[in-house]
Design an enzyme around this catalytic site. Structure first.
Site, PDB file in Angstrom:
ATOM      1  N   GLY A  27       0.723  -1.065   0.058  1.00 40.43           N
ATOM      2  CA  GLY A  27       0.078  -0.112  -0.068  1.00 40.43           C
ATOM      3  C   GLY A  27       0.799   1.296   0.091  1.00 40.43           C
ATOM      4  O   GLY A  27       1.994   1.350  -0.388  1.00 40.43           O
ATOM      5  N   LEU A  29       0.444   3.615  -2.124  1.00 38.52           N
ATOM      6  CA  LEU A  29       0.869   3.376  -3.615  1.00 38.52           C
ATOM      7  C   LEU A  29       1.535   4.603  -4.157  1.00 38.52           C
ATOM      8  O   LEU A  29       0.920   5.831  -3.797  1.00 38.52           O
ATOM      9  CB  LEU A  29      -0.398   2.824  -4.330  1.00 38.52           C
ATOM     10  CG  LEU A  29      -1.095   1.687  -3.722  1.00 38.52           C
ATOM     11  CD1 LEU A  29      -2.463   1.272  -4.859  1.00 38.52           C
ATOM     12  CD2 LEU A  29      -0.209   0.599  -3.908  1.00 38.52           C
ATOM     13  N   HIS A  33       4.354   1.537  -8.024  1.00 35.78           N
ATOM     14  CA  HIS A  33       3.284   0.554  -7.956  1.00 35.78           C
ATOM     15  C   HIS A  33       2.418   0.601  -9.218  1.00 35.78           C
ATOM     16  O   HIS A  33       2.147  -0.403  -9.771  1.00 35.78           O
ATOM     17  CB  HIS A  33       2.419   0.463  -6.745  1.00 35.78           C
ATOM     18  CG  HIS A  33       3.162   0.464  -5.406  1.00 35.78           C
ATOM     19  ND1 HIS A  33       3.266   1.565  -4.522  1.00 35.78           N
ATOM     20  CD2 HIS A  33       3.721  -0.484  -4.842  1.00 35.78           C
ATOM     21  CE1 HIS A  33       3.696   1.107  -3.361  1.00 35.78           C
ATOM     22  NE2 HIS A  33       4.234   0.065  -3.664  1.00 35.78           N
ATOM     23  N   LYS A 145      13.702  -2.204  -8.156  1.00 35.17           N
ATOM     24  CA  LYS A 145      14.032  -1.400  -6.654  1.00 35.17           C
ATOM     25  C   LYS A 145      14.098  -2.348  -5.769  1.00 35.17           C
ATOM     26  O   LYS A 145      15.385  -2.277  -5.083  1.00 35.17           O
ATOM     27  CB  LYS A 145      13.067  -0.413  -6.565  1.00 35.17           C
ATOM     28  CG  LYS A 145      13.665   0.626  -5.204  1.00 35.17           C
ATOM     29  CD  LYS A 145      12.752   1.531  -4.935  1.00 35.17           C
ATOM     30  CE  LYS A 145      11.804   1.096  -3.728  1.00 35.17           C
ATOM     31  NZ  LYS A 145      12.576   0.628  -2.656  1.00 35.17           N
ATOM     32  N   ASP A 146      13.673  -3.248  -5.588  1.00 38.56           N
ATOM     33  CA  ASP A 146      13.789  -4.505  -4.467  1.00 38.56           C
ATOM     34  C   ASP A 146      14.410  -5.707  -5.255  1.00 38.56           C
ATOM     35  O   ASP A 146      13.824  -6.842  -5.149  1.00 38.56           O
ATOM     36  CB  ASP A 146      12.592  -4.835  -3.821  1.00 38.56           C
ATOM     37  CG  ASP A 146      11.925  -3.449  -3.347  1.00 38.56           C
ATOM     38  OD1 ASP A 146      12.254  -3.076  -1.948  1.00 38.56           O
ATOM     39  OD2 ASP A 146      11.262  -2.655  -3.833  1.00 38.56           O
ATOM     40  N   SER A 180       9.079   5.430  -3.515  1.00 42.29           N
ATOM     41  CA  SER A 180       9.213   4.351  -2.450  1.00 42.29           C
ATOM     42  C   SER A 180       8.075   4.955  -1.342  1.00 42.29           C
ATOM     43  O   SER A 180       7.835   6.016  -1.036  1.00 42.29           O
ATOM     44  CB  SER A 180      10.370   4.475  -1.566  1.00 42.29           C
ATOM     45  OG  SER A 180      10.279   3.686  -0.361  1.00 42.29           O
ATOM     46  N   SER A 181       7.273   3.908  -0.649  1.00 46.98           N
ATOM     47  CA  SER A 181       6.246   4.293   0.318  1.00 46.98           C
ATOM     48  C   SER A 181       6.962   4.977   1.432  1.00 46.98           C
ATOM     49  O   SER A 181       6.565   5.967   2.031  1.00 46.98           O
ATOM     50  CB  SER A 181       5.583   3.217   0.620  1.00 46.98           C
ATOM     51  OG  SER A 181       5.049   2.659  -0.339  1.00 46.98           O
TER      52      SER A 181
HETATM   53  P1  AMP Z   1       6.130  -2.446  -1.505  1.00 46.06           P
HETATM   54  O1  AMP Z   1       4.725  -1.874  -1.533  1.00 46.06           O
HETATM   55  O2  AMP Z   1       7.088  -1.416  -1.191  1.00 46.06           O
HETATM   56  O3  AMP Z   1       6.092  -3.881  -0.724  1.00 46.06           O
HETATM   57  O4  AMP Z   1       6.206  -2.994  -3.063  1.00 46.06           O
HETATM   58  C1  AMP Z   1       5.581  -3.668  -3.775  1.00 46.06           C
HETATM   59  C2  AMP Z   1       5.943  -3.713  -5.515  1.00 46.06           C
HETATM   60  O5  AMP Z   1       6.408  -2.626  -5.873  1.00 46.06           O
HETATM   61  C3  AMP Z   1       7.601  -4.724  -5.290  1.00 46.06           C
HETATM   62  O6  AMP Z   1       7.526  -5.429  -6.171  1.00 46.06           O
HETATM   63  C4  AMP Z   1       8.569  -3.426  -5.246  1.00 46.06           C
HETATM   64  O7  AMP Z   1       9.776  -3.798  -6.016  1.00 46.06           O
HETATM   65  C5  AMP Z   1       7.606  -2.385  -6.410  1.00 46.06           C
HETATM   66  N1  AMP Z   1       8.076  -1.020  -6.340  1.00 46.06           N
HETATM   67  C6  AMP Z   1       8.365  -0.281  -5.246  1.00 46.06           C
HETATM   68  N2  AMP Z   1       9.063   0.905  -5.424  1.00 46.06           N
HETATM   69  C7  AMP Z   1       9.276   0.776  -6.935  1.00 46.06           C
HETATM   70  C8  AMP Z   1       9.755   1.816  -7.740  1.00 46.06           C
HETATM   71  N3  AMP Z   1       9.997   2.953  -7.547  1.00 46.06           N
HETATM   72  N4  AMP Z   1       9.802   1.258  -9.184  1.00 46.06           N
HETATM   73  C9  AMP Z   1       9.319   0.065  -9.448  1.00 46.06           C
HETATM   74  N5  AMP Z   1       8.759  -0.802  -8.788  1.00 46.06           N
HETATM   75  C10 AMP Z   1       8.814  -0.466  -7.228  1.00 46.06           C
END
Ligand code: AMP
Length: 267
Positions: A27, A29, A33, A145-146, A180-181
């Site tokens: 979340g 977002l 995302h 990113k991850d 990034s969140s």
């Molecule tokens: P998270 O909500 O942080 O767990 O991320 C969910 C998904 O979004 C994961 O696959 C992350 O690698 C991807 N994600 C997070 N930030 C980015 C970004 N800046 N660009 C592309 N994908 C991202």
């Protein structure tokens, strides 16, 4: 868009014969995302987005508690994108039949983020394991990113499922900082400083690619940028994260703290 708060309900109402692309998120977002979702919409018949802050992957209670949340705004964004299904399960629901599966992460559990966040990737794989047991998805979309997370999930799914893992490129703000969140926890000054560090890392990487053996460059860089509290800054092989690098397979990885918030990135 159909919103489900229970996995059982979703399973009753969704036709899993459709080719389903799954985008797991925690979340808060942002554009990163949204790009995964658009990618899934291009490559799948139906797209399922989950919003679940997985307690098992936080090795620090404070970090878990302060993790940004904004469900109403998230739902608006998802509706705008015409996402088919959204799953917002409870912790009880996800971990109802707690699996005793042990997650063997091997060598990758000693490096980069795993070295500093004990139990983090076991937590990530445990939630992925629950999702793939309960949801008949065909593809999963993950962000670059991850990257260590991507490699671990990709290997896990190869061994345990027929689900295809699709890597989506990192989306950045105009100033270069990856969305990034956790950026929501930073003030304007910290965002600016993190963006400037990101650009410096990119430049450093271009320099290093000309001479991969020059290790003092990285040491000097860390010393010069002490205000950031760099946790790691390392070159690794993008295929398996080993240290066997050459100009073609090399990637640079960084984790740093600013304003008490931990950010990661890679090029
Ligand atoms: P998270 O909500 O942080 O767990 O991320 C969910 C998904 O979004 C994961 O696959 C992350 O690698 C991807 N994600 C997070 N930030 C980015 C970004 N800046 N660009 C592309 N994908 C991202």
């Amino acid at each position: 868009m159909i919103i489900f708060k229970s996995i059982n309900k979703l399973n009753k109402e969704v036709n899993f014969k459709a080719d389903i692309g799954f985008v797991p998120t925690m979340g808060a977002l942002h554009q990163g995302h949204l790009s995964l979702i658009k990618n899934s919409q291009k490559k799948s018949n139906k797209t399922l987005v989950s919003i679940f802050i997985n307690p098992n992957q936080f090795n620090n209670k404070k970090d878990y508690k302060k993790y940004p949340k904004n469900i109403q705004k998230d739902l608006k964004l998802l509706k705008k994108l015409k996402v088919d299904y959204v799953l917002i399960p409870s912790i009880k629901d996800v971990y109802a039949n707690k699996s005793k599966k042990k997650f063997k992460i091997g060598k990758l559990n000693k490096i980069l983020c795993a070295k500093y966040r004990s139990g983090h990737f076991e937590g990530v794989l445990s939630v992925i394991n629950q999702f793939i047991k309960k949801l008949k998805i065909n593809k999963i979309f993950l962000g670059e990113k991850d990257y260590q997370q991507y490699i671990l999930i990709r290997e896990f799914l190869k061994k345990n499922s027929n689900i295809k893992t699709i890597l989506c490129k990192t989306i950045r703000m105009k100033n270069g900082l990856a969305y990034s969140s956790r950026n929501r926890l930073l003030n304007h000054k910290s965002i600016k400083e993190s963006a400037s560090l990101t650009l410096k890392v990119k430049k450093l990487f271009n320099l290093l690619k000309k001479n991969l053996n020059n290790k003092s460059i990285i040491k000097n860089f860390i010393n010069k940028n002490k205000i950031f509290n760099i946790e790691y800054l390392e070159l690794r092989n993008k295929n398996n994260l080993s240290k066997k690098i050459n100009k073609k397979n090399v990637k640079i990885f960084i984790a740093f703290y600013i304003q008490g918030v931990r950010l990661i990135d890679n090029f």
